[in-house]
Design an enzyme around this catalytic site. Structure first.
Site, short mmCIF file in Angstrom:
data_model
loop_
_atom_site.label_atom_id
_atom_site.label_comp_id
_atom_site.label_asym_id
_atom_site.label_seq_id
_atom_site.Cartn_x
_atom_site.Cartn_y
_atom_site.Cartn_z
N GLY A 178 0.63 -1.30 0.11
CA GLY A 178 0.07 0.04 0.16
C GLY A 178 0.79 1.16 -0.07
O GLY A 178 0.37 2.34 -0.61
N ASP A 231 0.97 3.55 4.46
CA ASP A 231 -0.01 4.09 3.76
C ASP A 231 -1.00 4.50 4.81
O ASP A 231 -1.38 5.83 4.70
CB ASP A 231 -0.76 2.88 2.63
CG ASP A 231 -1.23 1.85 3.32
OD1 ASP A 231 -0.81 1.57 4.52
OD2 ASP A 231 -1.71 0.90 2.62
N ASP A 274 -4.47 2.12 11.06
CA ASP A 274 -6.06 2.10 11.33
C ASP A 274 -6.21 1.67 12.81
O ASP A 274 -6.04 2.29 13.72
CB ASP A 274 -6.65 1.16 10.21
CG ASP A 274 -7.91 0.63 10.32
OD1 ASP A 274 -8.76 1.55 10.61
OD2 ASP A 274 -8.52 -0.31 9.91
N LYS A 318 -6.33 6.84 10.55
CA LYS A 318 -7.90 6.87 11.12
C LYS A 318 -7.98 6.58 12.30
O LYS A 318 -7.99 5.47 13.02
CB LYS A 318 -8.47 5.46 10.39
CG LYS A 318 -9.00 5.55 9.27
CD LYS A 318 -9.82 4.31 8.96
CE LYS A 318 -9.82 3.71 7.50
NZ LYS A 318 -10.40 2.87 7.10
N ASP A 377 -6.11 -0.36 -1.83
CA ASP A 377 -6.34 -1.29 -2.84
C ASP A 377 -7.98 -1.68 -2.25
O ASP A 377 -8.34 -1.44 -1.27
CB ASP A 377 -6.05 -2.71 -2.93
CG ASP A 377 -6.10 -3.44 -1.65
OD1 ASP A 377 -5.82 -3.02 -0.61
OD2 ASP A 377 -6.50 -4.56 -1.74
N ARG A 426 -5.09 0.39 -6.99
CA ARG A 426 -3.76 1.14 -6.19
C ARG A 426 -3.45 2.08 -7.15
O ARG A 426 -2.49 3.00 -6.51
CB ARG A 426 -2.93 -0.10 -5.92
CG ARG A 426 -3.20 -1.00 -5.22
CD ARG A 426 -1.97 -2.05 -4.60
NE ARG A 426 -2.61 -3.24 -3.83
CZ ARG A 426 -2.53 -3.13 -2.81
NH1 ARG A 426 -2.22 -2.12 -1.93
NH2 ARG A 426 -2.67 -4.51 -2.11
P1 5GP Z 1 -4.29 -1.70 11.16
O1 5GP Z 1 -3.22 -2.85 11.40
O2 5GP Z 1 -3.45 -0.24 11.66
O3 5GP Z 1 -5.50 -1.85 11.70
O4 5GP Z 1 -4.08 -1.73 9.58
C1 5GP Z 1 -3.25 -1.17 8.63
C2 5GP Z 1 -3.56 -1.81 7.42
O5 5GP Z 1 -4.70 -2.02 7.04
C3 5GP Z 1 -2.91 -0.70 6.22
O6 5GP Z 1 -1.83 -0.82 6.08
C4 5GP Z 1 -4.03 -1.18 5.27
O7 5GP Z 1 -3.50 -2.40 4.40
C5 5GP Z 1 -5.13 -1.60 5.63
N1 5GP Z 1 -6.28 -0.65 5.91
C6 5GP Z 1 -6.93 -0.26 6.77
N2 5GP Z 1 -7.63 0.80 6.27
C7 5GP Z 1 -7.93 0.77 5.32
C8 5GP Z 1 -8.82 1.41 4.32
O8 5GP Z 1 -9.54 2.15 4.49
N3 5GP Z 1 -8.42 1.10 2.91
C9 5GP Z 1 -7.62 0.18 2.60
N4 5GP Z 1 -7.64 -0.07 1.21
N5 5GP Z 1 -6.90 -0.53 3.51
C10 5GP Z 1 -6.88 -0.19 4.57
#
Ligand code: 5GP
Length: 187
Positions: free
Chosen positions: A48, A105, A108, A136, A164, A170
């Protein structure tokens, strides 16, 4: 694959706004690492962060090296990440003594970056920081330090500019919000 125009709820960040912000993040990085330039290592979290990394690097004027690593998160649905994080492709560089900047990228829940930070700390870098294009914050489950943040965004599923939707789109130069009611998953 469905045309993205059919499920694009709105453009959240357009291409010029992205590029302008990335240039200013790079300026901050240039300033902060100016006296440590020999040891700066940028790490792209695949896949990403790829377009972001490339555009960011073009504005980084101090000498630096780069490497990539890939992470997979499993155990939960497509639109939700989990705490189960695994490294699927590791760095080829020895990071001991280097100033490491992780380029991501989106943060979350925070599980992915938190796992990567814990793992890389054990390899004794001189410093370890995070640069994330998107944040986020509302969804955070673990506290993670983000030293360079492009944009704080609301709790919506976004795509484009590296992010994606079922591995597609992407390539788009902007960040869009998915209308989940209009999106038809290909598989
Ligand atoms: P975390 O481990 O912080 O919850 O998630 C991070 C990963 O989740 C990011 O690197 C991404 O790959 C995916 N991700 C989280 N939110 C989104 C979103 O809104 N769109 C997309 N395409 N991927 C997301």
């Amino acid at each position: 694959m469905q045309a993205y125009q059919e499920f694009l709820a709105e453009t959240l960040i357009d291409a010029p706004t992205l590029q302008e912000r990335i240039a200013s993040l790079a300026e901050e990085i240039n300033r902060d690492y100016a006296d440590k330039h020999e040891d700066l290592l940028l790490i792209c979290i695949l896949r990403g962060a790829l377009p972001f990394m490339v555009d960011l690097m073009r504005h980084i004027t101090i000498p630096h090296q780069m490497d990539c690593m890939a992470i997979s998160s499993y155990g939960v649905g497509k639109f939700q990440s989990s705490g189960n994080v695994r490294v699927t492709y590791d760095l080829q560089t020895n990071i001991a003594g280097k100033h490491v900047l992780l380029v991501e990228d989106i943060v979350d829940s925070g599980h992915t970056i938190s796992h990567v930070l814990e793992m890389l700390k054990t390899r004794n870098p001189a410093s370890l920081r995070v640069c994330s294009l998107l944040d986020k914050e509302e969804r955070r489950e673990v506290v993670v330090p983000i030293h360079y943040r492009g944009f704080s965004i609301p709790n919506r599923y976004v795509f484009g500019y590296g992010l994606d939707i079922d591995e597609y789109y992407r390539n788009l130069p902007f960040i869009g919000v998915v209308d989940l009611e209009k999106y038809q998953s290909p598989g």
